[in-house]
Design an enzyme around this catalytic site. Structure first.
Site, PDB file in Angstrom:
ATOM      1  N   LYS A  76       3.786   0.727   5.114  1.00  0.00           N
ATOM      2  CA  LYS A  76       3.530   1.885   4.247  1.00  0.00           C
ATOM      3  C   LYS A  76       4.724   2.846   4.252  1.00  0.00           C
ATOM      4  O   LYS A  76       5.028   3.470   3.234  1.00  0.00           O
ATOM      5  CB  LYS A  76       2.241   2.591   4.668  1.00  0.00           C
ATOM      6  CG  LYS A  76       0.986   1.722   4.477  1.00  0.00           C
ATOM      7  CD  LYS A  76       0.759   1.378   3.010  1.00  0.00           C
ATOM      8  CE  LYS A  76      -0.552   0.662   2.766  1.00  0.00           C
ATOM      9  NZ  LYS A  76      -0.787   0.382   1.339  1.00  0.00           N
TER      10      LYS A  76
ATOM     11  N   TYR B 138       1.039  -2.219   9.686  1.00  0.00           N
ATOM     12  CA  TYR B 138       0.565  -1.463   8.512  1.00  0.00           C
ATOM     13  C   TYR B 138       1.391  -0.190   8.322  1.00  0.00           C
ATOM     14  O   TYR B 138       1.834   0.122   7.211  1.00  0.00           O
ATOM     15  CB  TYR B 138      -0.916  -1.126   8.725  1.00  0.00           C
ATOM     16  CG  TYR B 138      -1.605  -0.474   7.559  1.00  0.00           C
ATOM     17  CD1 TYR B 138      -2.041  -1.226   6.471  1.00  0.00           C
ATOM     18  CD2 TYR B 138      -1.851   0.903   7.553  1.00  0.00           C
ATOM     19  CE1 TYR B 138      -2.694  -0.624   5.404  1.00  0.00           C
ATOM     20  CE2 TYR B 138      -2.508   1.509   6.499  1.00  0.00           C
ATOM     21  CZ  TYR B 138      -2.931   0.741   5.424  1.00  0.00           C
ATOM     22  OH  TYR B 138      -3.582   1.341   4.370  1.00  0.00           O
TER      23      TYR B 138
HETATM   24  P1  NDP Z   1      -9.849  -3.246  -0.011  1.00  0.00           P
HETATM   25  O1  NDP Z   1      -9.620  -4.201   1.097  1.00  0.00           O
HETATM   26  O2  NDP Z   1     -11.227  -2.719  -0.248  1.00  0.00           O
HETATM   27  O3  NDP Z   1      -9.293  -3.848  -1.393  1.00  0.00           O
HETATM   28  C1  NDP Z   1      -8.020  -4.426  -1.469  1.00  0.00           C
HETATM   29  C2  NDP Z   1      -7.973  -5.336  -2.669  1.00  0.00           C
HETATM   30  O4  NDP Z   1      -6.657  -5.943  -2.710  1.00  0.00           O
HETATM   31  C3  NDP Z   1      -8.981  -6.479  -2.573  1.00  0.00           C
HETATM   32  O5  NDP Z   1      -9.556  -6.707  -3.835  1.00  0.00           O
HETATM   33  C4  NDP Z   1      -8.099  -7.641  -2.134  1.00  0.00           C
HETATM   34  O6  NDP Z   1      -8.587  -8.918  -2.494  1.00  0.00           O
HETATM   35  C5  NDP Z   1      -6.815  -7.354  -2.864  1.00  0.00           C
HETATM   36  N1  NDP Z   1      -5.685  -8.084  -2.285  1.00  0.00           N
HETATM   37  C6  NDP Z   1      -5.444  -8.336  -0.974  1.00  0.00           C
HETATM   38  N2  NDP Z   1      -4.335  -9.077  -0.832  1.00  0.00           N
HETATM   39  C7  NDP Z   1      -3.854  -9.296  -2.082  1.00  0.00           C
HETATM   40  C8  NDP Z   1      -2.746 -10.011  -2.594  1.00  0.00           C
HETATM   41  N3  NDP Z   1      -1.905 -10.653  -1.781  1.00  0.00           N
HETATM   42  N4  NDP Z   1      -2.546 -10.046  -3.936  1.00  0.00           N
HETATM   43  C9  NDP Z   1      -3.414  -9.404  -4.768  1.00  0.00           C
HETATM   44  N5  NDP Z   1      -4.484  -8.719  -4.342  1.00  0.00           N
HETATM   45  C10 NDP Z   1      -4.714  -8.669  -3.015  1.00  0.00           C
HETATM   46  O7  NDP Z   1      -8.839  -2.027   0.265  1.00  0.00           O
HETATM   47  P2  NDP Z   1      -8.845  -0.502  -0.220  1.00  0.00           P
HETATM   48  O8  NDP Z   1      -9.384  -0.397  -1.580  1.00  0.00           O
HETATM   49  O9  NDP Z   1      -9.399   0.321   0.868  1.00  0.00           O
HETATM   50  O10 NDP Z   1      -7.264  -0.242  -0.225  1.00  0.00           O
HETATM   51  C11 NDP Z   1      -6.484  -0.269  -1.405  1.00  0.00           C
HETATM   52  C12 NDP Z   1      -5.094   0.256  -1.055  1.00  0.00           C
HETATM   53  O11 NDP Z   1      -5.209   1.574  -0.525  1.00  0.00           O
HETATM   54  C13 NDP Z   1      -4.368  -0.574   0.007  1.00  0.00           C
HETATM   55  O12 NDP Z   1      -2.994  -0.622  -0.274  1.00  0.00           O
HETATM   56  C14 NDP Z   1      -4.609   0.238   1.277  1.00  0.00           C
HETATM   57  O13 NDP Z   1      -3.612   0.010   2.244  1.00  0.00           O
HETATM   58  C15 NDP Z   1      -4.554   1.647   0.719  1.00  0.00           C
HETATM   59  N6  NDP Z   1      -5.188   2.637   1.563  1.00  0.00           N
HETATM   60  C16 NDP Z   1      -6.524   2.573   1.874  1.00  0.00           C
HETATM   61  C17 NDP Z   1      -7.096   3.543   2.685  1.00  0.00           C
HETATM   62  C18 NDP Z   1      -8.525   3.540   3.048  1.00  0.00           C
HETATM   63  O14 NDP Z   1      -8.920   4.401   3.865  1.00  0.00           O
HETATM   64  N7  NDP Z   1      -9.358   2.663   2.504  1.00  0.00           N
HETATM   65  C19 NDP Z   1      -6.285   4.626   3.258  1.00  0.00           C
HETATM   66  C20 NDP Z   1      -4.899   4.594   2.882  1.00  0.00           C
HETATM   67  C21 NDP Z   1      -4.381   3.629   2.066  1.00  0.00           C
HETATM   68  P3  NDP Z   1      -9.744  -9.653  -1.593  1.00  0.00           P
HETATM   69  O15 NDP Z   1     -11.027  -9.133  -2.128  1.00  0.00           O
HETATM   70  O16 NDP Z   1      -9.573 -11.092  -1.816  1.00  0.00           O
HETATM   71  O17 NDP Z   1      -9.471  -9.274  -0.162  1.00  0.00           O
END
Ligand code: NDP
Length: 247
Positions: A158, A154
């Site tokens: 990033k 990860y």
């Molecule tokens: P979630 O897991 O809650 O949501 C991620 C979403 O992305 C889900 O709807 C998921 O679908 C979708 N997804 C996963 N793989 C794919 C793919 N191959 N193609 C299209 N869509 C996809 O994550 P967060 O909302 O927490 O995170 C969002 C972003 O923020 C990410 O990039 C994460 O790394 C980043 N982030 C989050 C932090 C946190 O503390 N939460 C901190 C720092 C960064 P499905 O429902 O099917 O899994």
């Protein structure tokens, strides 16, 4: 209404931070396209955007598939005629210590987080160049800046996104296309809700503002970066972490 007449695409917009970003852009006036691997979630976000009076389109697009991403962009161009804003938000984790990390865990995270960001950026480049306008926002993470035990895949993905953002900014800047990264800290979503309670408490202790971030904390910064208020900002990493990481 800083984004009136703009068309935005948010990947992984079915839930969590991506859903909140899509809603924030729509509240500012943008029409929005939601891509997710889970079509039902994408549809719900799209319906909520329509309820705000904006146009919306939901599609099941896995960002790891370049051909699908290109096909998806063509559908957006057919429906809306252009694409102004891309938010590369889709991301996953497969946490474990380096020694135990399988090749499959490594590949899966790099493929969604880093290659997915490359695929969607590549797919929007031509229409944005043609339009001489674009706002690309990549969701990185403070882990890509500081590293974290148990997150080699990860963290590397990033950090790669940050380097990709700066390169995109340099390549496309002369055509009025900006590229910036947002690096969230510890945000309350399903991704962090699956962490063990002791890990959650340890993370929280590192946050000077004393609370977890909310998806809206990240979404508000994305709305700013997509707006004309940020026209002269490119190649930057904006940290949204309640003070966890200070330069
Ligand atoms: P979630 O897991 O809650 O949501 C991620 C979403 O992305 C889900 O709807 C998921 O679908 C979708 N997804 C996963 N793989 C794919 C793919 N191959 N193609 C299209 N869509 C996809 O994550 P967060 O909302 O927490 O995170 C969002 C972003 O923020 C990410 O990039 C994460 O790394 C980043 N982030 C989050 C932090 C946190 O503390 N939460 C901190 C720092 C960064 P499905 O429902 O099917 O899994």
């Amino acid at each position: 209404m800083r984004l009136e007449k703009r068309v935005a695409l948010v990947t992984g917009g079915g839930r969590g931070i991506g859903r909140e970003i899509a809603l924030a852009l729509a509240r500012e006036g943008a029409d929005a396209v939601i891509w997710d691997v889970n079509p039902a979630d994408a549809e719900i976000t799209a319906k909520d955007i329509e309820a705000l009076g904006r146009k919306a389109l939901a599609a099941q697009v896995d960002v790891t598939d370049l051909a699908k991403a290109e096909e998806g962009i063509n559908k957006i161009l057919d429906k809306f005629g252009k694409i102004d804003i891309l938010v590369n938000n889709a991301g996953i984790t497969r946490d474990t210590l380096l020694m135990r990390m399988s090749e499959a865990d490594w590949d899966a995270v790099i493929k969604v987080n880093l290659k997915g960001t490359f695929n969607c950026t590549k797919a929007v480049t031509r229409p944005m160049l043609k339009n001489k306008y674009g706002r690309i926002i990549n969701i990185a993470s403070i882990i890509g800046i500081m590293g974290n035990a148990g997150q080699a895949n990860y963290a590397a993905s990033k950090a790669g996104i940050i380097a990709l953002t700066k390169t995109t900014a340099k390549e496309l800047g002369s055509r009025n296309i900006t590229a910036n990264a947002v690096a969230p800290g510890y945000i309350d979503t399903e991704m962090t809700q699956k962490l063990p309670e002791d890990v959650r408490q340890k993370m929280l202790a590192l946050v000077p503002l004393g609370r977890m971030g909310r998806p809206a904390d990240v979404a508000n910064v994305c709305a700013f970066l997509a707006s004309s208020d940020a026209d002269y900002i490119t190649g930057q990493v904006i940290v949204v972490d309640g003070g966890m990481v200070m330069a």
